[in-house]
Design an enzyme around this catalytic site. Structure first.
Site, PDB file in Angstrom:
ATOM      1  N   ASP A 182      61.981  24.784  28.640  1.00  0.00           N
ATOM      2  CA  ASP A 182      60.531  24.683  28.825  1.00  0.00           C
ATOM      3  C   ASP A 182      60.240  23.411  29.601  1.00  0.00           C
ATOM      4  O   ASP A 182      60.638  22.313  29.184  1.00  0.00           O
ATOM      5  CB  ASP A 182      59.811  24.658  27.472  1.00  0.00           C
ATOM      6  CG  ASP A 182      58.305  24.491  27.632  1.00  0.00           C
ATOM      7  OD1 ASP A 182      57.639  25.470  27.995  1.00  0.00           O
ATOM      8  OD2 ASP A 182      57.801  23.361  27.403  1.00  0.00           O
ATOM      9  N   GLU A 266      61.180  29.321  32.606  1.00  0.00           N
ATOM     10  CA  GLU A 266      59.876  29.906  32.872  1.00  0.00           C
ATOM     11  C   GLU A 266      59.772  30.303  34.347  1.00  0.00           C
ATOM     12  O   GLU A 266      60.223  29.578  35.226  1.00  0.00           O
ATOM     13  CB  GLU A 266      58.760  28.909  32.550  1.00  0.00           C
ATOM     14  CG  GLU A 266      58.760  28.417  31.129  1.00  0.00           C
ATOM     15  CD  GLU A 266      57.859  27.210  30.968  1.00  0.00           C
ATOM     16  OE1 GLU A 266      56.761  27.353  30.408  1.00  0.00           O
ATOM     17  OE2 GLU A 266      58.262  26.121  31.416  1.00  0.00           O
ATOM     18  N   ASP A 359      56.930  21.776  22.496  1.00  0.00           N
ATOM     19  CA  ASP A 359      57.767  22.128  23.642  1.00  0.00           C
ATOM     20  C   ASP A 359      59.053  22.814  23.202  1.00  0.00           C
ATOM     21  O   ASP A 359      59.527  23.750  23.858  1.00  0.00           O
ATOM     22  CB  ASP A 359      58.097  20.873  24.455  1.00  0.00           C
ATOM     23  CG  ASP A 359      56.865  20.282  25.125  1.00  0.00           C
ATOM     24  OD1 ASP A 359      55.875  21.013  25.279  1.00  0.00           O
ATOM     25  OD2 ASP A 359      56.896  19.085  25.486  1.00  0.00           O
TER      26      ASP A 359
END
Length: 395
Positions: A182, A266, A359
């Protein structure tokens, strides 16, 4: 493979001459393509531009005094840039400016057109056409299969030579381990294993110095020698920051590629995320300064470079996951609620009470591919992807 080049003052002048010739040829090619309009004949291609270059070298002695290889490769680079633009992978090539885009490429058979040799334990030399043997810092062995190299000069005045080669990919450990990454601003990268990684930026004293230099630059008169000196000092500070960011990316990507078989990140459109919020005169934007600060933080975190290096070092092992709602879903029970994330760092599930770093929770959702609900649809009731259900016929 990039090395720090250490030319003498005379060699530096010759290298700058090569850079000027390459920039001149590139800008001429760019001007020819920008002249094209619908209804006009097509802009000349590489073959026609090469013929024009030969005629220009006969007509102008200062151009003929330069290296034909440097000028020819500038046209090849421009042709490749246009091919990338039409393929939709890159932006349209633009003008090159002195002091900003300094560099050239040498292609040819090693030993005849150029060569490289080791002088001592920490020093090597590369033979540049019409320049001679230029020393560089030898930090690793140059492979024998190299067929070209590029010489560049950054805004801080540092010279580098980069030999073109494709390194071997990092082998997978074979343990079946999966990691989610992340990316954020407060923490540049959070791993699903619980690690929080941050890019080492400027130290406090360096940041204060940069601010003083930027204020001094704003007071300097355009075109003055003082302004040029201040710009060079700012470039040196920013180059130090960029070097630290690149070093962090290289070490982090290598470590992750060695430890995990599958790397899930991502799928972010960074180019859209860092667009300015300034707007137009008719419709001015809001929170422009805050958005500009956020854009600088995103770029300073090295998001794009980290994923690019992961894909290069671990080809076929990097998967891009839709990041929708990954920061709102509990990785323990799968409950999705915007109120689960209480702050930038605190995540507490309102359904099961699971608490963790926000996170890290998002990274674990990415590792599990849980950017959407367990049934495959979005938490807002969008179309659901699930197993086909039998049709019940009424009797």
């Amino acid at each position: 493979m990039r090395f720090r080049l250490v030319p003498t003052p005379a060699q530096e002048r010759a290298l700058l001459g090569h850079c000027a010739h390459a920039r001149f040829v590139w800008n001429l090619a760019c001007e020819q393509h920008q002249h094209w309009r619908p209804g006009r004949s097509s802009a000349p291609g590489y073959g026609e531009q090469s013929r024009q270059l030969t005629e220009a070298r006969k007509a102008f002695g200062w151009l003929a005094a330069g290296s034909q290889t440097v000028q020819q490769q500038a046209l090849r680079d421009f042709a490749q840039a246009m091919a990338n633009f039409f393929a939709g992978t890159h932006r349209r090539p633009t003008w090159r400016k002195a002091g900003r885009h300094e560099g050239f490429r040498i292609v040819g058979q090693r030993g005849r057109c150029w060569d490289v040799r080791r002088v001592s334990r920490k020093t090597g030399e590369v033979r540049v056409p019409k320049v001679g043997w230029v020393r560089f810092r030898w930090s690793r062995q140059v492979p024998d299969g190299v067929k070209s190299f590029r010489v560049t000069r950054d805004r801080a005045g540092r010279w580098h030579v980069a030999f073109a080669m494709i390194p071997e990919p990092i082998p997978a450990p074979g343990t079946g381990a999966v990691v989610g990454v992340d990316r954020g601003v407060a923490n540049s990268a959070a791993l699903s294993s619980g690690e929080l990684l941050s890019v080492p930026g400027l130290r406090e004293a360096e940041a204060r110095r940069l601010l003083r230099l930027q204020r001094r630059l704003a007071r300097a008169r355009r075109g003055s020698n003082r302004r040029q000196k201040v710009k060079a000092a700012i470039a040196r500070v920013k180059a130090r920051e960029a070097d630290r960011r690149k070093d962090w990316v290289e070490k982090t990507s290598t470590d992750v590629a060695r430890r995990f078989d599958v790397i899930r990140v991502e799928d972010l459109k960074i180019r859209n995320m860092v667009r300015s919020a300034q707007g137009t005169m008719q419709e001015p934007g809001t929170n422009v300064r805050a958005k500009a600060g956020l854009n600088r933080s995103i770029l300073a975190a090295g998001w794009g470079r980290l994923v690019t290096r992961l894909e290069q070092k671990a080809p076929g092992r990097v998967e891009k996951i839709n990041p929708a709602y990954s920061s709102q879903i509990c990785n323990s029970c799968g409950h999705c609620d915007a109120r689960n994330r209480q702050s930038q760092a605190v995540f507490v599930c309102r359904a099961c009470g699971h608490a963790s770093h926000a996170d890290v929770n998002a990274a674990r959702n990415i590792a599990a591919g849980r950017a959407v609900t367990a049934r495959g649809g979005s938490p807002l009731g969008e179309p659901v992807n699930r197993e086909p259900q039998p049709v019940l016929l009424s009797t």
